[in-house]
Every structure is written in C-alpha cells, then in structure tokens.
Design an enzyme around this catalytic site. Structure first.
Site, PDB file in Angstrom:
ATOM      1  N   TYR A  46       0.838  -1.201   0.000  1.00 23.58           N
ATOM      2  CA  TYR A  46       0.000   0.000   0.000  1.00 23.58           C
ATOM      3  C   TYR A  46       0.869   1.246   0.000  1.00 23.58           C
ATOM      4  O   TYR A  46       0.618   2.193  -0.756  1.00 23.58           O
ATOM      5  CB  TYR A  46      -0.910  -0.027   1.227  1.00 23.58           C
ATOM      6  CG  TYR A  46      -1.710   1.243   1.448  1.00 23.58           C
ATOM      7  CD1 TYR A  46      -2.680   1.647   0.537  1.00 23.58           C
ATOM      8  CD2 TYR A  46      -1.493   2.045   2.566  1.00 23.58           C
ATOM      9  CE1 TYR A  46      -3.410   2.805   0.737  1.00 23.58           C
ATOM     10  CE2 TYR A  46      -2.216   3.193   2.777  1.00 23.58           C
ATOM     11  CZ  TYR A  46      -3.178   3.571   1.860  1.00 23.58           C
ATOM     12  OH  TYR A  46      -3.894   4.733   2.058  1.00 23.58           O
ATOM     13  N   GLU A  68     -11.349   6.353   5.534  1.00 21.89           N
ATOM     14  CA  GLU A  68     -10.728   7.073   6.655  1.00 21.89           C
ATOM     15  C   GLU A  68     -11.708   7.157   7.824  1.00 21.89           C
ATOM     16  O   GLU A  68     -11.323   7.053   8.990  1.00 21.89           O
ATOM     17  CB  GLU A  68     -10.293   8.475   6.221  1.00 21.89           C
ATOM     18  CG  GLU A  68      -9.135   8.515   5.235  1.00 21.89           C
ATOM     19  CD  GLU A  68      -7.800   8.078   5.826  1.00 21.89           C
ATOM     20  OE1 GLU A  68      -7.712   7.897   7.053  1.00 21.89           O
ATOM     21  OE2 GLU A  68      -6.847   7.919   5.046  1.00 21.89           O
ATOM     22  N   TRP A  76      -5.195   0.788  10.531  1.00 22.50           N
ATOM     23  CA  TRP A  76      -5.384   0.889   9.083  1.00 22.50           C
ATOM     24  C   TRP A  76      -5.248  -0.474   8.419  1.00 22.50           C
ATOM     25  O   TRP A  76      -5.874  -0.735   7.386  1.00 22.50           O
ATOM     26  CB  TRP A  76      -4.385   1.880   8.490  1.00 22.50           C
ATOM     27  CG  TRP A  76      -4.584   2.099   7.022  1.00 22.50           C
ATOM     28  CD1 TRP A  76      -3.758   1.707   6.029  1.00 22.50           C
ATOM     29  CD2 TRP A  76      -5.690   2.762   6.388  1.00 22.50           C
ATOM     30  NE1 TRP A  76      -4.283   2.081   4.806  1.00 22.50           N
ATOM     31  CE2 TRP A  76      -5.460   2.726   5.004  1.00 22.50           C
ATOM     32  CE3 TRP A  76      -6.845   3.374   6.878  1.00 22.50           C
ATOM     33  CZ2 TRP A  76      -6.350   3.278   4.079  1.00 22.50           C
ATOM     34  CZ3 TRP A  76      -7.730   3.929   5.960  1.00 22.50           C
ATOM     35  CH2 TRP A  76      -7.488   3.877   4.588  1.00 22.50           C
TER      36      TRP A  76
END
Length: 216
Positions: A46, A68, A76
């Site tokens: 990522y 988000e 995350w």
C-alpha cells in the site's frame, strides 16, 4: 508486533496518539520506508504503490473519505484487509448508488462480516454520499477538497516530525461538516490529505519522498 496491527506508537495512516522519534527502516530490498510500512507485506505494498499519490476523481475520493472514517479508532491494516469487502458492500463507492441505500440495506451491511460493522459509520457513509452529490451543484467534491491544499508541506526526518492535524485540515473539516459530511474531524482529514498527496509526509529519506508529483 503482529503483522495484523499497527502499533499506536508508530505513526501511520490515520490519526495517531503518540509520535515517537522513529526514522525510516531499510527493507531487504534496500528501500527506506517509515516503520508502519515495514510491518507487513500488505502495508508495504500500500505504501509503495498508493499512499500519497494524488486522487482527483469523485468516486476515488469518496472511497478514501469513507475508509478514513471507518478507520477512526482502528488499525489501518484492518481497513486494508477488508477493503475489497467494503468495495463490494458499498457498490465500489459510487456516490449515487450509496446515497440510495435503504434501511433494509443498512441492516444487511450490519450483518456483513467483510466490513467494519459500525452503524454510525455506515449511516455516515450513506449521508456523505448524499452530501457528495449535493456538492456537484457547486465545484464538486474533488475541487472542494483540493482547494484546502496548503502552500507548504512537512519535511519530516522522523515519525515524530509529522503532525496529526494542520490549520488546513481543521478548515477542511469545518467546511465539510458545514456541507453535511460526518466523521470528518481534523485528524481524520489530515490523514486523508496525506493519503491523497495534498501534503507529502513521506520521511525525507524514504524512497517515496516526492513521488506524488504535487510537491518538489
């Protein structure tokens, strides 16, 4: 540390509680990355291929705002592992499709183990889809968000040098809330700005520093 989590002491995507003085870590491939990107292959990929690159399309930006929001209070890594589940559940984040979700579809989402089952965040995503559509009457979501791009960007040597909010993220948060968006607090919006290249918070010795093309 487990590969399925990001330690709260390692500043990565999303709001952080602590900011330790951690510098870049050089991987086996010889490339330097921040500590959070060295935790797992998923996070490294990522970081190497997506994080910090400009997002200038409505669907893509709506997806980032939505993810988000779901990340708030979580790792995350959890969001990344469930990303394809989120895309399937939310019609690939097409605002017109999400805005039309019914109460029955909300209940279906609450039973979907492929996403984060948080009713408030699910309802906020639907609400934000409607707010995104409403913005089309003016400049649109992309131009609206990017109008808050700052004149300068951080030049961090360590994770401790990276802020978790800024005057611009505070202003963006307030402006989006005024337009009806939810789960768009200043720290969440700063994480968004990092993720879409509005600010460059790659560490100065990271191999990705300056890769967005937005900042020299």
């Amino acid at each position: 540390m487990s590969s399925s989590t990001i330690s709260s002491t390692e500043r990565g995507p999303g709001p952080a509680q602590e900011k330790p003085a951690l510098g870049a870590i050089r991987g086996e491939d010889g490339l330097a990355r921040p500590p959070w990107a060295a935790v797992s292959p998923l996070l490294q990929s990522y970081y190497d291929t997506e994080w910090g690159l400009p997002v200038r399309d409505e669907r893509g930006l709506f997806e980032r705002i939505s993810l988000e929001a779901f990340q708030s209070g979580l790792s995350w890594a959890i969001i990344l592992r469930k990303r394809e589940g989120f895309r399937a559940a939310f019609q690939h984040f097409e605002p017109d499709e999400v805005a039309a979700f019914s109460d029955a579809e909300v209940e279906k989402l609450m039973a979907d183990t492929e996403i984060v089952r948080n009713r408030a965040k699910i309802l906020a995503t639907i609400h934000n889809a409607k707010a995104t559509i409403a913005l089309r009457q003016d400049e649109g979501l992309v131009d609206f968000v990017w109008s808050f791009k700052p004149d300068v960007t951080p030049r961090p040597q360590t994770i401790a040098d990276i802020p978790t909010s800024s005057p611009e993220s505070v202003a963006l948060s307030k402006a989006l809330q005024k337009r009806g968006f939810k789960f768009v607090g200043p720290t969440t919006m700063y994480a968004l700005m990092e993720a879409i290249g509005m600010v460059d918070t790659h560490l100065m010795d990271s191999h990705r520093r300056g890769s967005s093309g937005v900042w020299s």
